[in-house]
Design a protein around this motif. Structure first.
Motif, short mmCIF file in Angstrom:
data_model
loop_
_atom_site.label_atom_id
_atom_site.label_comp_id
_atom_site.label_asym_id
_atom_site.label_seq_id
_atom_site.Cartn_x
_atom_site.Cartn_y
_atom_site.Cartn_z
N ARG A 55 -2.70 -3.41 2.88
CA ARG A 55 -1.41 -3.38 3.57
C ARG A 55 -1.51 -2.45 4.77
O ARG A 55 -2.25 -1.46 4.74
N VAL A 56 -0.78 -2.78 5.83
CA VAL A 56 -0.69 -1.86 6.97
C VAL A 56 0.78 -1.67 7.32
O VAL A 56 1.61 -2.53 7.04
N ASP A 57 1.06 -0.53 7.95
CA ASP A 57 2.42 -0.26 8.39
C ASP A 57 2.36 0.14 9.87
O ASP A 57 1.99 1.28 10.19
N THR A 84 -10.61 -2.08 10.12
CA THR A 84 -10.73 -2.84 8.86
C THR A 84 -11.47 -4.15 9.15
O THR A 84 -11.20 -4.80 10.15
N VAL A 144 -8.79 -4.07 3.01
CA VAL A 144 -7.44 -3.62 3.39
C VAL A 144 -6.40 -4.43 2.61
O VAL A 144 -6.54 -5.63 2.42
N ARG A 172 -6.33 4.09 -1.63
CA ARG A 172 -6.47 5.13 -0.58
C ARG A 172 -5.66 4.73 0.65
O ARG A 172 -5.64 3.57 1.05
N THR A 173 -4.98 5.72 1.23
CA THR A 173 -4.20 5.48 2.45
C THR A 173 -4.69 6.41 3.55
O THR A 173 -4.90 7.59 3.31
N GLU A 174 -4.88 5.87 4.74
CA GLU A 174 -5.20 6.71 5.91
C GLU A 174 -4.15 6.44 6.98
O GLU A 174 -3.77 5.29 7.21
N ARG A 175 -3.69 7.49 7.60
CA ARG A 175 -2.72 7.33 8.70
C ARG A 175 -3.50 7.30 10.02
O ARG A 175 -4.00 8.34 10.48
N ASP A 208 -0.06 3.66 8.89
CA ASP A 208 -0.76 3.70 7.59
C ASP A 208 -1.60 2.45 7.37
O ASP A 208 -1.16 1.33 7.61
N VAL A 209 -2.81 2.69 6.86
CA VAL A 209 -3.69 1.60 6.44
C VAL A 209 -4.00 1.86 4.97
O VAL A 209 -4.54 2.91 4.62
N VAL A 210 -3.62 0.93 4.10
CA VAL A 210 -3.77 1.12 2.65
C VAL A 210 -4.85 0.15 2.16
O VAL A 210 -4.75 -1.05 2.41
#
Ligand SMILES: Cc1cc2nc3c(=O)[nH]c(=O)nc-3n(C[C@H](O)[C@H](O)[C@H](O)COP(=O)(O)OP(=O)(O)OC[C@H]3O[C@@H](n4cnc5c(N)ncnc54)[C@H](O)[C@@H]3O)c2cc1C
Length: 461
Positions: free
Chosen positions: A260-262, A186, A258, A274-277, A267-269
């Motif tokens: 949010r991230v977890d 990101t 970007v 759109r979300t990508e793991r 996860d990158v939201v």
């Protein structure tokens, strides 16, 4: 380290004369200059000022404050990620700087008193007095600019935008990733350190995946609509990394910034939903001037306003700010510009301390980016201070940028120039023996080892 080639040596000698060259000053100015100069930050900006003033006027009392024992360059760190350099080859110590007569204090500057003209150190002890202070602390990461990101999250989703353990961590994560994994980068909004850096990184990770984990993919989410050297990078992504790299620039409909991230799930939201793991997430958040700048009172918002003639702070007397921390109009935040600004700052300090006329500086930048093996592109310009509507600006002149469709020979020459520039720069800064790219054996490569403790402490601030 491998031997430098004849072609790269030509780049080295060509680049050497331009490294932080000081504007002309009379011999008398050098002889008469007297005083205490304190420099905060041992990156290319701070070290160049220290080297130049000490070499020009050996009687000057020059102190460099830097918490790290070793400095890992961000410049060329993408080549390490791509497998073209070892970690060791981009890591340098301050032993030669000390031998040049510069007092190197291994500590963090924790406060500046502009009235008493002193700098306080984090570990305590007597405050260090100055006649002229140079603040060159580089950047701090704005962890809170991305929801879910933090200093702890960066241990799982490295930004690798400050050299050292973060650089090493990102590479280790790529080495550990199984074939078929997903890498997500990101990219923050402007301004940030090294505008073309994220896309060079994408090329270098693309090369690593292509040659070592070919079933893997790389997605870039970018907070911007246009990017540095866009035509050249888009061509490289299509030519070399067609089924590997996916570039998503922000537009009016979808916002690929970007949100949010977890770190637990990967996860990158992005804002469009759109979300990508990610298997490996390289989160590069927004940035600001290194924390000491705000503590010293030289910031205006996130960055530090300066007089473009000499990079003197417009906020605090007898203080200069240079490198990434400064607001330098169109000059990108790069090591090249930091060094160019440092040459002007050094000359201005000597002229000022010796009562000689101070002449406005001129500056230069070149940023090289490696696209594929022996294939690099560049962008650059000269910069001159001008007054517009009563305000000082830096006006770009003689700008140039690599074009798409250039021949392999032109790209190889550009690559050689970049290797020569790096070698001449680290020789000048740290006295490191010039080395060209050295293909590393990842299992043998030496990691940050003793680097992290001070580095982590430095970036907690
Ligand atoms: C991936 C990547 C690739 C890049 N590639 C290039 C490139 O090819 N060419 C190029 O020209 N540039 C490149 N850059 C940009 C370049 O690294 C920076 O612009 C440059 O390092 C800025 O130099 P500086 O001296 O301002 O700051 P830094 O290099 O960040 O140095 C600042 C120093 O100050 C120290 N410090 C911070 N706070 C304190 C304190 N309170 N007390 C004491 N010391 C302190 C820090 O520990 C640090 O060592 C790249 C950057 C990245 C991230």
């Amino acid at each position: 380290m491998t031997e430098i080639t004849r072609r790269q040596f030509a780049g080295l000698t060509a680049g050497a004369g331009l490294i932080g060259a000081m504007p002309r000053l009379s011999r008398r100015a050098f002889a008469q200059a007297a005083g205490k100069i304190v420099i905060i930050g041992g990156g290319p900006g701070g070290v160049t000022v220290a080297n130049r003033v000490k070499a020009a006027s050996p009687d000057l009392d020059v102190t460099l404050i830097e918490p790290k024992q070793q400095y890992t360059t961000c410049f060329s760190s993408n080549l390490y990620i791509g497998g073209f350099r070892s970690f060791r080859s981009i890591t340098h110590d301050y032993e030669v700087v000390k031998k040049r007569g510069i007092r190197v204090v291994s500590d963090m500057a924790s406060a500046v008193d502009p009235t008493a003209k002193t700098v306080t150190l984090a570990k305590g002890g007597a405050a260090i007095p100055y006649d002229r202070l140079v603040i060159a602390p580089g950047i701090d990461i704005k962890f809170d600019s991305v929801e879910g990101y933090s200093l702890e999250a960066a241990e799982i989703m490295p930004h690798a935008w400050q050299g050292g353990p973060q650089t090493w961590l990102l590479k280790q994560k790529l080495l550990a990733m199984s074939d078929g994994g997903l890498v997500v980068i990101t990219v923050p909004p402007n301004p940030y350190r090294c505008p073309p850096g994220p896309y060079e990184r994408a090329c270098m990770i693309g090369h690593f995946l292509k040659t070592r984990k070919p079933k893997s993919k790389l997605i870039i989410f970018d907070a911007k609509k246009t990017i540095s050297k866009q035509a050249v990078f888009e061509e490289a992504f299509a030519e070399f990394y067609k089924d590997i790299i996916e570039l998503n620039l922000t537009n009016e409909i979808d916002d690929f910034a970007v949100q949010r991230v977890d770190p637990k799930t990967g996860d990158v939201v992005v804002k469009a939903g759109r979300t990508e793991r990610a298997t490996v997430a390289n989160i590069i958040p927004a940035q600001k001037a290194g924390g000491i700048a705000a503590l010293a009172g030289v910031t205006d918002g996130d960055w530090c306003p300066v007089n473009p003639d000499n990079f003197a702070s417009t906020k605090v007397k007898d203080v200069y700010v240079l490198g990434d921390a400064a607001i330098a109009a169109d000059m990108p935040k790069s090591a090249y510009t930091a060094v160019s600004q440092a040459g002007v700052v050094a000359a201005d300090i000597i002229a000022d301390l010796s009562g000689q006329p101070r002449t406005p500086g001129t500056y230069r930048n070149t940023c090289w980016s490696m696209l594929a093996p022996e294939n690099s592109a560049k962008v650059g310009a000269d910069y001159t201070p001008v007054m517009k509507d009563g305000k000082g600006f830096l006006e770009p002149k003689n700008s140039f940028v690599s074009k798409p469709g250039e021949s392999a020979e032109v790209r190889r020459e550009t690559y050689d120039e970049s290797v020569g520039w790096y070698a001449s720069l680290v020789a000048d800064l740290f006295g490191t023996v010039p080395a060209t790219a050295d293909a590393p054996d990842d299992a043998q490569d030496k990691g940050p080892g003793d680097v992290p403790a001070s580095d982590k402490a430095a970036h907690k601030k």
